[in-house]
Design an enzyme around this catalytic site. Structure first.
Site, PDB file in Angstrom:
ATOM      1  N   HIS A 153      -7.415  -2.073   2.706  1.00 56.62           N
ATOM      2  CA  HIS A 153      -6.887  -2.456   4.019  1.00 56.62           C
ATOM      3  C   HIS A 153      -7.986  -2.382   5.076  1.00 56.62           C
ATOM      4  O   HIS A 153      -8.637  -1.360   5.226  1.00 56.62           O
ATOM      5  CB  HIS A 153      -5.751  -1.516   4.437  1.00 56.62           C
ATOM      6  CG  HIS A 153      -4.471  -1.774   3.704  1.00 56.62           C
ATOM      7  ND1 HIS A 153      -3.275  -1.189   4.051  1.00 56.62           N
ATOM      8  CD2 HIS A 153      -4.204  -2.567   2.647  1.00 56.62           C
ATOM      9  CE1 HIS A 153      -2.328  -1.614   3.243  1.00 56.62           C
ATOM     10  NE2 HIS A 153      -2.862  -2.450   2.374  1.00 56.62           N
ATOM     11  N   TYR A 184       2.274   2.524  11.888  1.00 60.32           N
ATOM     12  CA  TYR A 184       2.609   3.846  12.444  1.00 60.32           C
ATOM     13  C   TYR A 184       3.395   3.602  13.725  1.00 60.32           C
ATOM     14  O   TYR A 184       2.872   2.974  14.654  1.00 60.32           O
ATOM     15  CB  TYR A 184       1.334   4.614  12.787  1.00 60.32           C
ATOM     16  CG  TYR A 184       0.542   5.107  11.582  1.00 60.32           C
ATOM     17  CD1 TYR A 184       0.777   6.370  11.053  1.00 60.32           C
ATOM     18  CD2 TYR A 184      -0.440   4.319  10.995  1.00 60.32           C
ATOM     19  CE1 TYR A 184       0.042   6.836   9.961  1.00 60.32           C
ATOM     20  CE2 TYR A 184      -1.179   4.776   9.905  1.00 60.32           C
ATOM     21  CZ  TYR A 184      -0.929   6.042   9.396  1.00 60.32           C
ATOM     22  OH  TYR A 184      -1.648   6.506   8.323  1.00 60.32           O
ATOM     23  N   PRO A 216       0.667  15.097   7.617  1.00 59.82           N
ATOM     24  CA  PRO A 216       0.322  13.883   6.876  1.00 59.82           C
ATOM     25  C   PRO A 216      -0.068  12.684   7.744  1.00 59.82           C
ATOM     26  O   PRO A 216      -0.585  11.696   7.220  1.00 59.82           O
ATOM     27  CB  PRO A 216       1.590  13.578   6.074  1.00 59.82           C
ATOM     28  CG  PRO A 216       2.683  14.266   6.822  1.00 59.82           C
ATOM     29  CD  PRO A 216       2.080  15.473   7.455  1.00 59.82           C
ATOM     30  N   LYS A 224      -5.052  12.689   5.761  1.00 63.46           N
ATOM     31  CA  LYS A 224      -6.357  13.313   5.545  1.00 63.46           C
ATOM     32  C   LYS A 224      -6.367  14.347   4.409  1.00 63.46           C
ATOM     33  O   LYS A 224      -7.448  14.746   3.948  1.00 63.46           O
ATOM     34  CB  LYS A 224      -6.825  14.009   6.834  1.00 63.46           C
ATOM     35  CG  LYS A 224      -7.206  13.048   7.930  1.00 63.46           C
ATOM     36  CD  LYS A 224      -8.490  12.321   7.579  1.00 63.46           C
ATOM     37  CE  LYS A 224      -8.669  11.086   8.416  1.00 63.46           C
ATOM     38  NZ  LYS A 224      -9.265   9.973   7.699  1.00 63.46           N
ATOM     39  N   TYR A 230     -10.221   7.603  11.179  1.00 66.45           N
ATOM     40  CA  TYR A 230      -9.213   7.142  10.217  1.00 66.45           C
ATOM     41  C   TYR A 230      -9.860   6.708   8.900  1.00 66.45           C
ATOM     42  O   TYR A 230      -9.381   7.042   7.820  1.00 66.45           O
ATOM     43  CB  TYR A 230      -8.380   5.992  10.815  1.00 66.45           C
ATOM     44  CG  TYR A 230      -7.158   5.689   9.981  1.00 66.45           C
ATOM     45  CD1 TYR A 230      -5.957   6.355  10.210  1.00 66.45           C
ATOM     46  CD2 TYR A 230      -7.212   4.759   8.945  1.00 66.45           C
ATOM     47  CE1 TYR A 230      -4.838   6.099   9.426  1.00 66.45           C
ATOM     48  CE2 TYR A 230      -6.106   4.506   8.157  1.00 66.45           C
ATOM     49  CZ  TYR A 230      -4.918   5.173   8.400  1.00 66.45           C
ATOM     50  OH  TYR A 230      -3.822   4.931   7.609  1.00 66.45           O
TER      51      TYR A 230
END
Ligand code: APR
Ligand code: PHB
Length: 395
Positions: A77, A205, A297, A301, A389
């Site tokens: 992604h 998200y 979560p 990570k 990220y």
């Protein structure tokens, strides 16, 4: 297990991703180890955990011969979406950082690691009960346990505590030598897995006044969704229909119009926690992975941090066995913790922006919305987020 030696170089407690990868990396550098795992192989391989791998994690797994199935089945992604009260905006991770993430479930990573371990003839003792660690302040630590066949003991040069948050290793350190830092969150995540195509090509998200939601996936035909829920949520109160309805509301109208619903094949509630134990070394005992730290979560990570720990630890131990130098093992804790705290900062920040906090006032919600607006509207803000990220570089 008849071929089990009575001594080894590194006794590894815990056969989750941290312990398995440590054993693998040590083996590739000629260092022997034995893994002691409390649960069965089927249990360890069946656990459903997060599924996003940083580019550094993917590169490390590939470079150590674990990349074949991940390259075939993993979904690369280049971005994620953030839905703010139902309005979706994309963060182009690849354009911002030149790096990508790979969606490949931890369950799959674990299976690949077990297979590599067994193919290399490495020892994994499953269903090892009452594991205990001894003598790690001296030169000859030991690990003891019980199996159906009776009591067993393994003499080691070092012990690696890779036994997760509830393991025995961290608890074996005298209280005055360890310091812990913790945040618990007043909510949980209700997760469902379903054999339906994901609602979007990338993860979404969502921050919504009803609470957080996440649209994730495991494959082009299997979706993983989460919604923020009460900590004491009872699954009986959450039939699939209610979960889907809530997801549609929180992910917003566009997702609601296209989401494919179906029966859940797994459903569970997990609490969120931030936790760090310092240091991560006590004489000849090292902690790695969830045994030393937990992140919420949000941002996925946990597994990536465990991988970073065992990378540093395997290099330090290999150096010790090859040259006698203690420099690497002396620096392990400090090096690992630096990365751990960076991930803590990121996971805490992202969690704080996305979740609904009971009792939060209008000012607090406006600040959350402003943070997310800035994140998705400012290139420098987006870049700072994106480099975390996709995973900060190994130092
Ligand atoms: N003796 C032996 N094994 C034990 C003991 C014990 N006393 N206690 C726990 N274990 C085993 C558990 O059964 C488990 O298989 O240790 C293993 C720890 O594995 P994980 O909990 O998966 O932790 P870790 O290997 O550090 O993996 C990194 O980061 O956020 C997470 O979800 C992510 O689980 C992943 C983790
Ligand atoms: C998951 O797919 O399980 C997942 C993905 C991203 C997260 C957390 C969990 O941040």
């Amino acid at each position: 297990m008849s071929a089990l030696p009575g001594r080894t170089q590194v006794g590894i407690v815990g056969g989750g991703p941290a312990g398995l990868l440590l054993a693998h990396l040590l083996h590739r550098r000629g260092v022997a180890s034995v893994i002691l795992e409390r649960r069965s192989r089927a249990h360890v391989e069946g656990r459903i955990r997060a599924g996003v791998l940083e580019q550094g994690t993917v590169d490390l797994l590939a470079a150590s011969g674990l990349g074949a199935r991940m390259a075939r089945e993993g979904l690369v992604h280049g971005g994620i979406e953030v839905a703010i009260d139902g309005v979706r905006r994309r963060l182009d991770l690849a354009a911002l950082t030149g790096r990508r993430v790979t969606v490949y479930g931890q369950t799959e990573v674990t299976k690949d690691l077990v297979e590599a371990r067994l193919a290399a003839g490495g020892a994994i003792v499953y269903e090892a009960e009452d594991v205990s660690v001894h003598g790690f302040d001296g030169e000859r630590p030991t690990v003891r346990w019980r199996t159906a066949a009776g009591e067993a003991e393994l003499a080691c040069d070092f012990i690696a505590g890779c036994d997760g948050f509830h393991g025995v290793c961290r608890r074996s350190v005298p209280a005055d030598r360890i310091r812990t830092y913790e945040r618990v969150y007043p909510f949980g995540w209700l997760g469902i897995l379903s054999d339906t195509p994901p609602v979007s090509d990338e993860l979404i998200y969502a921050s919504h006044e009803r609470g957080f939601a996440l649209a994730s996936m495991r494959s082009p035909t299997r979706s993983r969704y989460y919604i923020q829920c009460d900590l004491d949520a009872d699954l009986a109160d959450w039939p699939d229909e209610r979960v889907w309805d809530e997801l549609k509301l929180r992910l917003g109208p566009e997702a609601a119009a296209t989401i494919r619903t179906g029966p859940s094949i797994e459903k569970s509630v997990a609490p969120l926690r931030s936790f760090v134990a310092e240091p991560m070394r006590f004489g000849r005992l090292f902690l790695a992975g969830d045994a030393a730290h937990i992140v919420p979560p949000t941002g996925a990570k946990g597994l990536n941090l465990a991988v970073a720990d065992v990378k540093v630890l395997s290099e330090a131990l290999a150096e010790f066995f090859a040259t006698g130098s203690e420099e690497g093992i002396d620096r392990y804790s400090e090096r690992a913790l630096r990365r751990v705290w960076r991930a803590q900062r990121f996971s805490w920040w992202f969690s704080a922006q996305l979740h609904r906090y009971d009792g939060a006032d209008g000012f607090a919600r406006r600040l959350q919305l402003t943070e997310l607006d800035y994140l998705t509207g400012s290139e420098p803000a987006a870049r700072a987020f994106a480099e975390n990220y996709v995973g900060l570089p190994f130092d």
